[in-house]
Design a protein around this motif. Structure first.
Motif, PDB file in Angstrom:
ATOM      1  N   ARG A 177       0.801  -1.216   0.000  1.00 41.54           N
ATOM      2  CA  ARG A 177       0.000   0.000   0.000  1.00 41.54           C
ATOM      3  C   ARG A 177       0.843   1.280   0.000  1.00 41.54           C
ATOM      4  O   ARG A 177       0.322   2.362  -0.278  1.00 41.54           O
ATOM      5  CB  ARG A 177      -0.962   0.027   1.186  1.00 41.54           C
ATOM      6  CG  ARG A 177      -0.315   0.097   2.537  1.00 41.54           C
ATOM      7  CD  ARG A 177      -1.338   0.418   3.645  1.00 41.54           C
ATOM      8  NE  ARG A 177      -1.908   1.736   3.459  1.00 41.54           N
ATOM      9  CZ  ARG A 177      -3.208   1.995   3.367  1.00 41.54           C
ATOM     10  NH1 ARG A 177      -4.078   1.039   3.438  1.00 41.54           N
ATOM     11  NH2 ARG A 177      -3.630   3.236   3.212  1.00 41.54           N
ATOM     12  N   ILE A 178       2.154   1.200   0.315  1.00 45.98           N
ATOM     13  CA  ILE A 178       2.957   2.429   0.357  1.00 45.98           C
ATOM     14  C   ILE A 178       3.724   2.659  -0.949  1.00 45.98           C
ATOM     15  O   ILE A 178       4.557   3.559  -1.018  1.00 45.98           O
ATOM     16  CB  ILE A 178       3.947   2.420   1.544  1.00 45.98           C
ATOM     17  CG1 ILE A 178       5.047   1.359   1.340  1.00 45.98           C
ATOM     18  CG2 ILE A 178       3.230   2.213   2.853  1.00 45.98           C
ATOM     19  CD1 ILE A 178       6.232   1.534   2.266  1.00 45.98           C
ATOM     20  N   CYS A 179       3.445   1.858  -1.968  1.00 46.36           N
ATOM     21  CA  CYS A 179       4.209   1.996  -3.210  1.00 46.36           C
ATOM     22  C   CYS A 179       4.014   3.362  -3.865  1.00 46.36           C
ATOM     23  O   CYS A 179       4.906   3.854  -4.561  1.00 46.36           O
ATOM     24  CB  CYS A 179       3.841   0.876  -4.185  1.00 46.36           C
ATOM     25  SG  CYS A 179       4.586  -0.715  -3.719  1.00 46.36           S
ATOM     26  N   THR A 180       2.873   3.988  -3.652  1.00 46.56           N
ATOM     27  CA  THR A 180       2.651   5.342  -4.184  1.00 46.56           C
ATOM     28  C   THR A 180       3.670   6.300  -3.590  1.00 46.56           C
ATOM     29  O   THR A 180       4.302   7.079  -4.306  1.00 46.56           O
ATOM     30  CB  THR A 180       1.223   5.822  -3.852  1.00 46.56           C
ATOM     31  OG1 THR A 180       0.284   4.929  -4.449  1.00 46.56           O
ATOM     32  CG2 THR A 180       0.990   7.222  -4.383  1.00 46.56           C
ATOM     33  N   GLN A 181       3.834   6.264  -2.251  1.00 45.54           N
ATOM     34  CA  GLN A 181       4.802   7.149  -1.602  1.00 45.54           C
ATOM     35  C   GLN A 181       6.227   6.814  -2.021  1.00 45.54           C
ATOM     36  O   GLN A 181       7.047   7.722  -2.241  1.00 45.54           O
ATOM     37  CB  GLN A 181       4.675   7.044  -0.078  1.00 45.54           C
ATOM     38  CG  GLN A 181       3.343   7.558   0.464  1.00 45.54           C
ATOM     39  CD  GLN A 181       2.335   6.465   0.681  1.00 45.54           C
ATOM     40  OE1 GLN A 181       1.934   5.780  -0.264  1.00 45.54           O
ATOM     41  NE2 GLN A 181       1.907   6.297   1.918  1.00 45.54           N
ATOM     42  N   LEU A 182       6.557   5.529  -2.151  1.00 49.21           N
ATOM     43  CA  LEU A 182       7.914   5.138  -2.553  1.00 49.21           C
ATOM     44  C   LEU A 182       8.214   5.597  -3.974  1.00 49.21           C
ATOM     45  O   LEU A 182       9.334   6.002  -4.286  1.00 49.21           O
ATOM     46  CB  LEU A 182       8.072   3.617  -2.444  1.00 49.21           C
ATOM     47  CG  LEU A 182       7.888   3.006  -1.053  1.00 49.21           C
ATOM     48  CD1 LEU A 182       8.231   1.522  -1.077  1.00 49.21           C
ATOM     49  CD2 LEU A 182       8.751   3.728  -0.022  1.00 49.21           C
ATOM     50  N   LEU A 183       7.220   5.534  -4.833  1.00 49.01           N
ATOM     51  CA  LEU A 183       7.378   5.999  -6.212  1.00 49.01           C
ATOM     52  C   LEU A 183       7.664   7.493  -6.232  1.00 49.01           C
ATOM     53  O   LEU A 183       8.542   7.973  -6.965  1.00 49.01           O
ATOM     54  CB  LEU A 183       6.101   5.678  -7.000  1.00 49.01           C
ATOM     55  CG  LEU A 183       6.187   5.657  -8.521  1.00 49.01           C
ATOM     56  CD1 LEU A 183       7.219   4.655  -9.016  1.00 49.01           C
ATOM     57  CD2 LEU A 183       4.814   5.337  -9.120  1.00 49.01           C
ATOM     58  N   GLN A 184       6.943   8.239  -5.396  1.00 54.39           N
ATOM     59  CA  GLN A 184       7.157   9.692  -5.311  1.00 54.39           C
ATOM     60  C   GLN A 184       8.541  10.016  -4.762  1.00 54.39           C
ATOM     61  O   GLN A 184       9.158  11.019  -5.144  1.00 54.39           O
ATOM     62  CB  GLN A 184       6.079  10.321  -4.415  1.00 54.39           C
ATOM     63  CG  GLN A 184       4.677  10.264  -5.023  1.00 54.39           C
ATOM     64  CD  GLN A 184       3.586  10.585  -4.003  1.00 54.39           C
ATOM     65  OE1 GLN A 184       3.854  10.708  -2.797  1.00 54.39           O
ATOM     66  NE2 GLN A 184       2.355  10.723  -4.470  1.00 54.39           N
ATOM     67  N   GLU A 185       9.024   9.176  -3.859  1.00 54.98           N
ATOM     68  CA  GLU A 185      10.331   9.407  -3.235  1.00 54.98           C
ATOM     69  C   GLU A 185      11.474   8.764  -4.024  1.00 54.98           C
ATOM     70  O   GLU A 185      12.626   8.845  -3.601  1.00 54.98           O
ATOM     71  CB  GLU A 185      10.326   8.834  -1.807  1.00 54.98           C
ATOM     72  CG  GLU A 185       9.350   9.523  -0.855  1.00 54.98           C
ATOM     73  CD  GLU A 185       9.863  10.876  -0.395  1.00 54.98           C
ATOM     74  OE1 GLU A 185      11.042  11.192  -0.660  1.00 54.98           O
ATOM     75  OE2 GLU A 185       9.093  11.612   0.246  1.00 54.98           O
ATOM     76  N   ASN A 186      11.142   8.078  -5.107  1.00 54.08           N
ATOM     77  CA  ASN A 186      12.150   7.403  -5.934  1.00 54.08           C
ATOM     78  C   ASN A 186      12.937   6.371  -5.132  1.00 54.08           C
ATOM     79  O   ASN A 186      14.152   6.230  -5.273  1.00 54.08           O
ATOM     80  CB  ASN A 186      13.108   8.429  -6.557  1.00 54.08           C
ATOM     81  CG  ASN A 186      13.877   7.836  -7.724  1.00 54.08           C
ATOM     82  OD1 ASN A 186      13.388   6.932  -8.421  1.00 54.08           O
ATOM     83  ND2 ASN A 186      15.100   8.312  -7.946  1.00 54.08           N
ATOM     84  N   LEU A 187      12.212   5.642  -4.275  1.00 57.11           N
ATOM     85  CA  LEU A 187      12.812   4.562  -3.487  1.00 57.11           C
ATOM     86  C   LEU A 187      12.240   3.238  -3.986  1.00 57.11           C
ATOM     87  O   LEU A 187      11.047   2.983  -3.851  1.00 57.11           O
ATOM     88  CB  LEU A 187      12.512   4.743  -1.995  1.00 57.11           C
ATOM     89  CG  LEU A 187      12.933   3.595  -1.068  1.00 57.11           C
ATOM     90  CD1 LEU A 187      14.432   3.319  -1.166  1.00 57.11           C
ATOM     91  CD2 LEU A 187      12.542   3.905   0.384  1.00 57.11           C
ATOM     92  N   VAL A 188      13.115   2.398  -4.568  1.00 57.27           N
ATOM     93  CA  VAL A 188      12.669   1.114  -5.124  1.00 57.27           C
ATOM     94  C   VAL A 188      12.853   0.028  -4.059  1.00 57.27           C
ATOM     95  O   VAL A 188      13.978  -0.246  -3.640  1.00 57.27           O
ATOM     96  CB  VAL A 188      13.467   0.750  -6.392  1.00 57.27           C
ATOM     97  CG1 VAL A 188      12.988  -0.589  -6.938  1.00 57.27           C
ATOM     98  CG2 VAL A 188      13.329   1.846  -7.442  1.00 57.27           C
ATOM     99  N   PRO A 189      11.770  -0.610  -3.594  1.00 56.49           N
ATOM    100  CA  PRO A 189      11.911  -1.672  -2.598  1.00 56.49           C
ATOM    101  C   PRO A 189      12.457  -2.946  -3.232  1.00 56.49           C
ATOM    102  O   PRO A 189      12.234  -3.202  -4.418  1.00 56.49           O
ATOM    103  CB  PRO A 189      10.476  -1.870  -2.113  1.00 56.49           C
ATOM    104  CG  PRO A 189       9.628  -1.485  -3.285  1.00 56.49           C
ATOM    105  CD  PRO A 189      10.367  -0.380  -3.990  1.00 56.49           C
ATOM    106  N   HIS A 190      13.140  -3.739  -2.452  1.00 53.90           N
ATOM    107  CA  HIS A 190      13.618  -5.029  -2.960  1.00 53.90           C
ATOM    108  C   HIS A 190      12.476  -6.052  -2.974  1.00 53.90           C
ATOM    109  O   HIS A 190      12.391  -6.886  -3.877  1.00 53.90           O
ATOM    110  CB  HIS A 190      14.757  -5.565  -2.078  1.00 53.90           C
ATOM    111  CG  HIS A 190      15.945  -4.662  -2.047  1.00 53.90           C
ATOM    112  ND1 HIS A 190      16.338  -3.997  -0.924  1.00 53.90           N
ATOM    113  CD2 HIS A 190      16.814  -4.300  -3.025  1.00 53.90           C
ATOM    114  CE1 HIS A 190      17.415  -3.270  -1.182  1.00 53.90           C
ATOM    115  NE2 HIS A 190      17.727  -3.438  -2.458  1.00 53.90           N
TER     116      HIS A 190
END
Length: 843
Positions: free
Chosen positions: A230-243
């Motif tokens: 559910r936090i992928c929207t925020q990670l996309l905005q922050e340019n943080l790619v999860p493993h």
């Protein structure tokens, strides 16, 4: 004997024959009597079939007597919950003796245990468990009732939540079957204990997430970033790619909040439980690994036997990380509670866009920062589960930390700021390690999996067909047993039914449980009531038996239809591996499954194949791709609409009233702070005035409180205007300012006729009899069946010496409520007076 118990006595009796503890009920029943008042307040709600009524307080035992005087409908039960001290007094007085089986009186400590004896889970399953306040609890003359109300409400909400989660198991099985084709690589075989000596950082959607993201970005090459979907929207905005991206929810809402994870399909591993929503899994074009059993029955294909914790995705992410063998796990955004400002989720989420959840009445938890924070029921369960998870983590040599002071404190999880962590450089990139641990993805490996699954599913379908045949045979036996449909009654059919049941519960046991699960609500409705079988008539036994086997048959048919859909999906997945495929068949299935994004999966697995499709199929392919792209861009989702509804600021009103009744000044101050910073001040200001008025009252600043309430006297009235007028009237009466009290009640009666009786009461007290009579009469014109007002008008006329009209009102009351003791007593009194007057006249 406690001080409170001593202060409760003695019992007193009013003019209507109501015997009660004055300290519990004061003068509640003195105007119209308990029978009339219960009829006014509860109406027919208490006497519906197949309901469990949980009632907080007994009104000194009067509420119990009221229930006992009525014929209780089939299957209904009454569980009263009383203060310990009141319970003790009632027990000593014999009020609790010889209660029938359908009535029980309990206490705060043991009520959930007693509720289980009354089969509360069954009632909750069929949505027939109701929570009521007695008049003593509502008035709370004894302050202890406020705490009892608060506790029982939270306990009841917890029970309802847990039981509804359990009854919802069918959806997990449904998703498990839908996901059979995609659940190919199991967790325990490929990822368990493969990350010894490494550090994981779990990122979840709590309010503290934003503060942790800069550190996560700086250390991404040193730690394994595990993010809930559910936090992928925020990670996309922050340019943080999860493993790794984790998801568990079987419902569509999970797709709505998680769809930005598709942007990470080329880089991230999708780690999920077997029952994740197919809308995410079926359209995911990256690698995925599932946890849990492949099949919902005993099967040699169920290789992963690890235990994964819920109820939240954060719990499951922690389970995965623990089993992966990490030496330490850092929790970020795993707050499991609201922020001080009332926010439930991190910046950038739909929840944060809608605003803080100010009107929610909830449990409290202690944070690492030392303050108490509100939380929701799912998080309460999640925190309890987390305590068990930490024990497992310790056994496996893993330390767990939380880096947020605002997170809920969990025994065994230490707080540590991110600056304190010293993470060594990694031996190899996480992406490379994950790629090495997973076998190559090939058409051959997929087809092998599809064929193995198909073989087992076909075997299961054959067994289900036999179960269906047995249920049909049982229905025929019912005709023979009960002499239905022209068949002569014969007990031999009962012997045949016993053999059928023996076979269903023996040879097909692993499937019949699932059959019943698919039709759980219908099966529960068969016996809706907790009635004893010994009390059933032959007709009831026949009805229940027929219902049972019809439900069995219906659930089996539904299960077979579900299996047929699985087989159809397997055939389509095999067809996907054909070049060129029957694209019409594929597109129809993808549309029916609401998975237009499956086109991208097919594209990736078969690059260049699209060019060999005919013109019509290429057009269909393009249409599906455009539909998926539009879905990913859609912002007005069902989830957002639900959040807007649950965060509706209008709910602040009821919370503020409850906090005011409980005299929770600190809570009201926090609510006022949240309202003062709310993004839409035009909406928030009226509620802020109400809260400020309540706070001023609690500080005994009555003039200041009246000023705040007067700010709500607007035209047209605001929803809080009515509450403000009530408080103005109450404050005026306290100061014996009759003029302003009358004015406030007059205004209230203009807003709603429900206030006319109280307005009439005040007018009567100040000797404005004609106006009082008009107020009562006007109300009775609008609500002609209100027994309470008939009683008041009858008493009014009796006191005024208008005997015939008084008798008419009392007769009307008795017509509606033949057992109304107050009306019967007053009629007898009028008759006695009349006879006495006549005898005097004769002499």
């Amino acid at each position: 004997m406690t001080i409170l118990e001593q202060s409760l006595r003695p019992f007193i009796t009013n003019s209507f024959g109501d015997r009660y503890l004055y300290s519990v009920n004061r003068n509640t029943f003195n105007n119209v009597g308990s029978d009339t008042l219960y009829n006014i307040c509860y109406g027919d709600t208490l006497f519906r079939k197949y309901h469990l009524h949980i009632i907080i307080g007994t009104d000194s035992g009067l509420f119990i007597n009221y229930v006992l005087k009525h014929d209780v409908p089939p299957g209904s039960r009454f569980l009263f919950i009383e203060l310990d001290e009141v319970y003790q007094v009632l027990e000593e007085e014999g009020v609790l003796n010889d209660l029938p089986d359908h009535v029980m009186v309990s206490t705060k400590e043991r009520w959930t245990e007693d509720a289980l004896l009354f089969k509360i889970d069954d009632y909750i399953y069929i949505e027939s468990a109701l929570l009521h306040e007695s008049l003593a609890a509502a008035d709370a003359y004894l302050i202890e009732y406020r705490e009892l109300l608060w506790t029982i409400n939270l306990d009841f909400a917890s029970l309802v939540y847990n039981i509804r989660v359990a009854v919802g198991n069918a959806v997990f099985i449904q998703r498990q079957l839908e996901n059979l084709t995609e659940n190919r690589l199991n967790f325990s075989k490929h990822l368990e204990d493969r990350f010894k000596g490494k550090t994981a950082m779990i990122l979840a959607g709590g309010p503290s997430l934003k503060a942790a993201i800069p550190w996560a970005k700086r250390n991404r090459d040193k730690v394994v970033i595990i993010a809930v979907s559910r936090i992928c929207t925020q990670l996309l905005q922050e340019n943080l790619v999860p493993h790794i991206i984790v998801s568990v929810d079987p419902h569509k809402v999970s797709f709505d909040v998680s769809k930005d994870m598709f942007s990470f399909a080329d880089s991230s591993l999708f780690l999920h439980l077997y029952h994740v929503t197919p809308l995410l899994l079926g359209q995911w074009r990256g690698r995925n690994v599932f946890g849990g059993p492949l099949m919902p029955w005993q099967s040699g294909m169920n290789e992963d036997t690890l235990t994964y914790f819920g109820p939240t995705v954060s719990n499951t992410a922690l389970s995965f990380a623990t089993y992966m063998g990490f030496s330490q796990i850092i929790l970020a955004g795993v707050d499991m509670c609201h922020s001080r400002e009332g926010y439930t989720h991190s910046d950038g989420s739909n929840e944060s866009k809608v605003g803080p959840k100010l009107g929610h009445v909830s449990n409290k938890v202690e944070t690492y920062g030392g303050w108490d924070a509100e939380t929701i029921q799912a998080f309460v369960g999640g925190l309890s589960a987390m305590e068990l998870q930490i024990q497992i983590s310790r056994q496996r040599g893993c330390k767990v930390y939380n880096c947020a002071l605002g997170a809920a404190k969990v025994p065994g999880i230490e707080y540590r700021s991110l600056e304190e962590f010293q993470i060594p450089e990694a031996d190899e990139p996480v992406e490379k390690l994950l790629a090495r641990l997973l076998p190559p993805e090939t058409a051959e490996s997929r087809i092998t999996h599809y064929r193995c699954v198909k073989k087992e599913i076909e075997t299961i379908r054959t067994a289900l067909q036999e179960i269906l045949k047995l249920t049909k045979d049982a229905l025929k036996c019912c005709d023979g047993l009960f002499g239905r449909n022209g068949v002569k009654a014969d007990f031999k059919h009962k012997l045949r039914m016993d053999k059928i049941e023996e076979k269903l519960d023996g040879k097909y046991r692993k499937l019949t449980g699932l059959v019943k699960l698919f039709g759980l609500k219908s099966f529960l409705n068969i016996v809706r009531a907790p009635e004893q079988e010994a009390d059933w008539s032959n007709e009831q036994i026949e009805e229940v038996t027929l219902h049972y086997y019809r439900t069995y048959e219906k659930s089996t048919v539904y299960f077979i239809e579900t299996i047929d859909e699985v087989l159809m999906r397997i055939e389509a997945r095999i067809e996907e591996e054909t070049e060129p495929p029957d694209f019409k068949m594929l597109s129809e299935l993808w549309k029916r499954d609401n998975q237009p994004g499956r086109t991208l999966v097919w594209h990736q697995n078969h690059p260049g194949c699209a060019e060999r499709l005919g013109e019509v199929n290429r057009a269909s392919l393009k249409e599906l791709e455009e539909e998926f792209a539009a879905i990913l861009l859609e912002e007005e989702t069902t989830q957002l609409a639900n959040i807007q509804k649950s965060h509706d600021i209008a709910s602040v009103r009821s919370k503020a009233i409850l906090l005011f009744k409980r005299k929770e000044a600190v809570e009201l101050e926090a609510l006022a702070q949240g309202l003062a910073t709310y993004h839409d001040q035009e909406k928030a200001l009226p509620y802020l005035h109400l809260v400020q008025g309540f706070l001023a009252e609690l500080r005994d600043e009555h003039d200041k409180a009246t000023e705040f309430y007067q700010a709500l006297l607007v035209d047209p009235p605001h929803p809080a205007t009515e509450d403000a007028l009530k408080q103005i009237a109450a404050l005026a009466l306290d100061r014996q300012d009759v003029e302003n009290a009358v004015l406030a009640l007059d205004c209230l009666s203009q807003i709603s006729p429900v206030h006319l009786p109280l307005y009439g009461d005040l007018l009567k007290i100040i000797n404005r009899y004609e106006d009082a009579f008009n107020a009562y009469n006007r109300y009775l014109t609008l609500v002609p069946n209100d027994i309470g007002i008939m009683m008041k008008l009858g008493i009014f006329c009796k006191e005024a010496g208008i005997r015939e009209i008084a008798e008419d009102f009392f007769h009307r009351v008795i017509e509606k409520d033949p057992r109304n003791n107050a009306a019967l007593a007053l009629l007898a009194e009028l008759d006695a007076c009349h006879d006495g007057a006549r005898n005097t006249l004769c002499k």
